[in-house]
Design an enzyme around this catalytic site. Structure first.
Site, PDB file in Angstrom:
ATOM      1  N   GLY A  11       3.624 -21.038  30.392  1.00 21.53           N
ATOM      2  CA  GLY A  11       3.847 -22.472  30.302  1.00 21.53           C
ATOM      3  C   GLY A  11       4.756 -22.826  29.137  1.00 21.53           C
ATOM      4  O   GLY A  11       4.632 -22.261  28.047  1.00 21.53           O
ATOM      5  N   VAL A  23      15.458 -17.087  16.264  1.00 22.77           N
ATOM      6  CA  VAL A  23      15.643 -15.665  16.564  1.00 22.77           C
ATOM      7  C   VAL A  23      17.130 -15.327  16.636  1.00 22.77           C
ATOM      8  O   VAL A  23      17.584 -14.339  16.040  1.00 22.77           O
ATOM      9  CB  VAL A  23      14.951 -15.299  17.905  1.00 22.77           C
ATOM     10  N   ARG A  25      19.831 -16.960  15.433  1.00 26.30           N
ATOM     11  CA  ARG A  25      20.609 -17.118  14.193  1.00 26.30           C
ATOM     12  C   ARG A  25      20.118 -16.203  13.072  1.00 26.30           C
ATOM     13  O   ARG A  25      20.922 -15.735  12.260  1.00 26.30           O
ATOM     14  CB  ARG A  25      20.595 -18.586  13.773  1.00 26.30           C
ATOM     15  N   ARG A  72       6.608 -17.326  36.329  1.00 29.45           N
ATOM     16  CA  ARG A  72       5.493 -16.410  36.532  1.00 29.45           C
ATOM     17  C   ARG A  72       6.045 -15.168  37.239  1.00 29.45           C
ATOM     18  O   ARG A  72       6.971 -15.254  38.034  1.00 29.45           O
ATOM     19  CB  ARG A  72       4.410 -17.059  37.399  1.00 29.45           C
ATOM     20  N   ASP A 103      -1.194 -15.912  25.675  1.00 20.71           N
ATOM     21  CA  ASP A 103      -1.835 -14.604  25.714  1.00 20.71           C
ATOM     22  C   ASP A 103      -1.348 -13.743  26.881  1.00 20.71           C
ATOM     23  O   ASP A 103      -1.234 -12.520  26.757  1.00 20.71           O
ATOM     24  CB  ASP A 103      -3.354 -14.737  25.744  1.00 20.71           C
ATOM     25  N   GLY A 104      -1.035 -14.367  28.023  1.00 17.96           N
ATOM     26  CA  GLY A 104      -0.496 -13.602  29.137  1.00 17.96           C
ATOM     27  C   GLY A 104       0.845 -12.986  28.793  1.00 17.96           C
ATOM     28  O   GLY A 104       1.135 -11.840  29.152  1.00 17.96           O
ATOM     29  N   THR A 125       2.335 -22.258  22.946  1.00 16.27           N
ATOM     30  CA  THR A 125       1.455 -22.859  23.943  1.00 16.27           C
ATOM     31  C   THR A 125       0.840 -24.132  23.382  1.00 16.27           C
ATOM     32  O   THR A 125       0.443 -24.161  22.212  1.00 16.27           O
ATOM     33  CB  THR A 125       0.321 -21.907  24.376  1.00 16.27           C
ATOM     34  N   ILE A 126       0.742 -25.171  24.202  1.00 14.58           N
ATOM     35  CA  ILE A 126       0.146 -26.423  23.730  1.00 14.58           C
ATOM     36  C   ILE A 126      -1.364 -26.300  23.585  1.00 14.58           C
ATOM     37  O   ILE A 126      -2.000 -27.146  22.964  1.00 14.58           O
ATOM     38  CB  ILE A 126       0.471 -27.600  24.668  1.00 14.58           C
ATOM     39  N   ASP A 127      -1.952 -25.226  24.139  1.00 15.60           N
ATOM     40  CA  ASP A 127      -3.410 -25.095  24.135  1.00 15.60           C
ATOM     41  C   ASP A 127      -3.981 -24.711  22.771  1.00 15.60           C
ATOM     42  O   ASP A 127      -5.185 -24.875  22.546  1.00 15.60           O
ATOM     43  CB  ASP A 127      -3.842 -24.044  25.169  1.00 15.60           C
ATOM     44  N   ASP A 129      -4.674 -21.826  21.609  1.00 16.40           N
ATOM     45  CA  ASP A 129      -5.809 -20.946  21.908  1.00 16.40           C
ATOM     46  C   ASP A 129      -5.549 -19.472  21.620  1.00 16.40           C
ATOM     47  O   ASP A 129      -6.223 -18.593  22.174  1.00 16.40           O
ATOM     48  CB  ASP A 129      -6.220 -21.106  23.375  1.00 16.40           C
ATOM     49  N   ARG A 171      -6.723 -25.443  29.023  1.00 15.10           N
ATOM     50  CA  ARG A 171      -7.342 -24.290  29.697  1.00 15.10           C
ATOM     51  C   ARG A 171      -8.806 -24.158  29.260  1.00 15.10           C
ATOM     52  O   ARG A 171      -9.580 -25.081  29.443  1.00 15.10           O
ATOM     53  CB  ARG A 171      -6.566 -23.001  29.399  1.00 15.10           C
ATOM     54  N   HIS A 249       1.053 -32.719  33.209  1.00 16.82           N
ATOM     55  CA  HIS A 249       2.156 -32.004  32.569  1.00 16.82           C
ATOM     56  C   HIS A 249       2.995 -32.848  31.628  1.00 16.82           C
ATOM     57  O   HIS A 249       3.893 -32.319  30.955  1.00 16.82           O
ATOM     58  CB  HIS A 249       3.044 -31.359  33.635  1.00 16.82           C
TER      59      HIS A 249
END
Length: 319
Positions: A11, A23, A25, A72, A103-104, A125-127, A129, A171, A249
């Site tokens: 995501g 990264v 520069r 994905r 994490d994925g 990630t916005i989560d 987590d 999530r 979203h």
């Protein structure tokens, strides 16, 4: 290392572009060639790899989403898919890879590292987590998006004297709901980390009404249940009419906050340094306001913990 790559996966989150920019520069600053891998691991398998110069990442730090796109990829979960990815990395002369995602994405990076190709993970990630880091890129922007929505919904909730349920992302983690609920003055916050007590919630709603409250805001994390399901439970149990807003979203988009731009810049730059030190299988994070790197396996072998002191405080302040 002479040439490294960077990709975004999973995501999207606001601030990923800041990390990509850092990264590219930072690598160029140290005399290293940098290539962008487009469309995540799927693009890696397909060989969608392109050299990136300093100008290619100009005017992106303020933009949400990811310039490199994301996708994905079920094929990458297989041994054959990972072998194809390694072949493309070697074919394009890459010596290391920065992977920006959750994490994925980290699992994919670790799989490549175990096959002898060094990768470094950057938490996007916005989560919020990812174990091992206090904050992830995108969390702060998403949080402010949710708070803005809460403020607007509260206006109409007050006008119509109603109870509103606002469902937020996250999530299986409650950080977004917890922080937004506390900052937005929600009367009730439901998160996966705390057992859901319907009777207690209804009791709090009724006590508020008795003391003259004209409206109530309930924040529910998607990992607990969906907002419409919760609305049905409340109406069946207490005959309290509710309205539901599922933010969806919209929480992922928008121009990143200053904090997420800075985090993206810090994390991306440190990822390059770690690769130049000859180390793979590491993840970048923030601990006690300091940028750190740690064993990437920690991100999926340990558990993320929400700050439950915030949950306790929210209940004390929403009496």
């Amino acid at each position: 290392m002479k040439r490294i790559g960077v990709l975004t996966s999973g995501g999207d989150s606001p601030g990923m572009n800041a990390a990509i920019r850092a990264v590219v520069r930072k690598g160029i600053f140290h005399g290293v060639e940098v290539a962008g891998v487009f469309s995540g691991y799927q693009g890696l398998i397909d060989g969608r790899i392109k050299n990136m110069e300093a100008g290619d990442v100009g005017d992106i730090i303020q933009r949400g989403g990811t310039k490199l796109f994301s996708a994905r990829c079920e094929e990458f979960r297989t041994d054959a898919g990972q072998e194809k990815a390694i072949e493309q990395l070697k074919k394009n002369g890459l010596d290391g890879l920065v992977v920006i995602g959750g994490d994925g994405s980290y699992r994919g990076a670790m799989a490549l590292t175990k096959r002898g190709f060094p990768c470094v993970g950057v938490p996007g990630t916005i989560d919020n987590d990812i174990p091992g880091t206090d904050y992830t890129i995108g969390f702060d922007t998403a949080l402010n998006t949710v708070i803005e929505a809460i403020d607007k919904i509260r206006d109409t909730a007050t006008s119509h004297e109603r109870t509103f349920i606002i469902e937020v992302m996250g999530r299986d983690a409650g950080d977004l709901a917890l922080w937004a609920g506390l900052a937005g003055g929600a009367e009730t916050i439901l998160i996966p980390e705390e057992t859901f007590d319907l009777d207690d919630m209804i009791d709090r709603l009724e006590k508020g009404r008795k003391r003259g409250k004209k409206h109530s805001i309930i924040i529910v994390a998607e990992g607990v249940m969906n907002g419409n399901e919760l609305a049905s439970l409340i109406e069946e149990r207490a005959n309290i009419e509710t309205r539901v807003s599922v933010l969806g979203h919209i929480q992922r988009g928008g121009s990143p906050t200053a904090r997420d731009r800075v985090l993206g810049s810090l994390f991306g730059a440190r990822a390059v340094e770690v690769l130049l030190e000859g180390t793979g299988g590491r993840a970048i994070g923030m601990k006690n306001h300091q940028v750190v790197d740690y064993d990437m396996t920690k991100a999926f072998t340990e558990k993320h913990d929400a700050d439950m002191s915030l949950y306790t405080l929210s209940k004390e302040l929403s009496i």
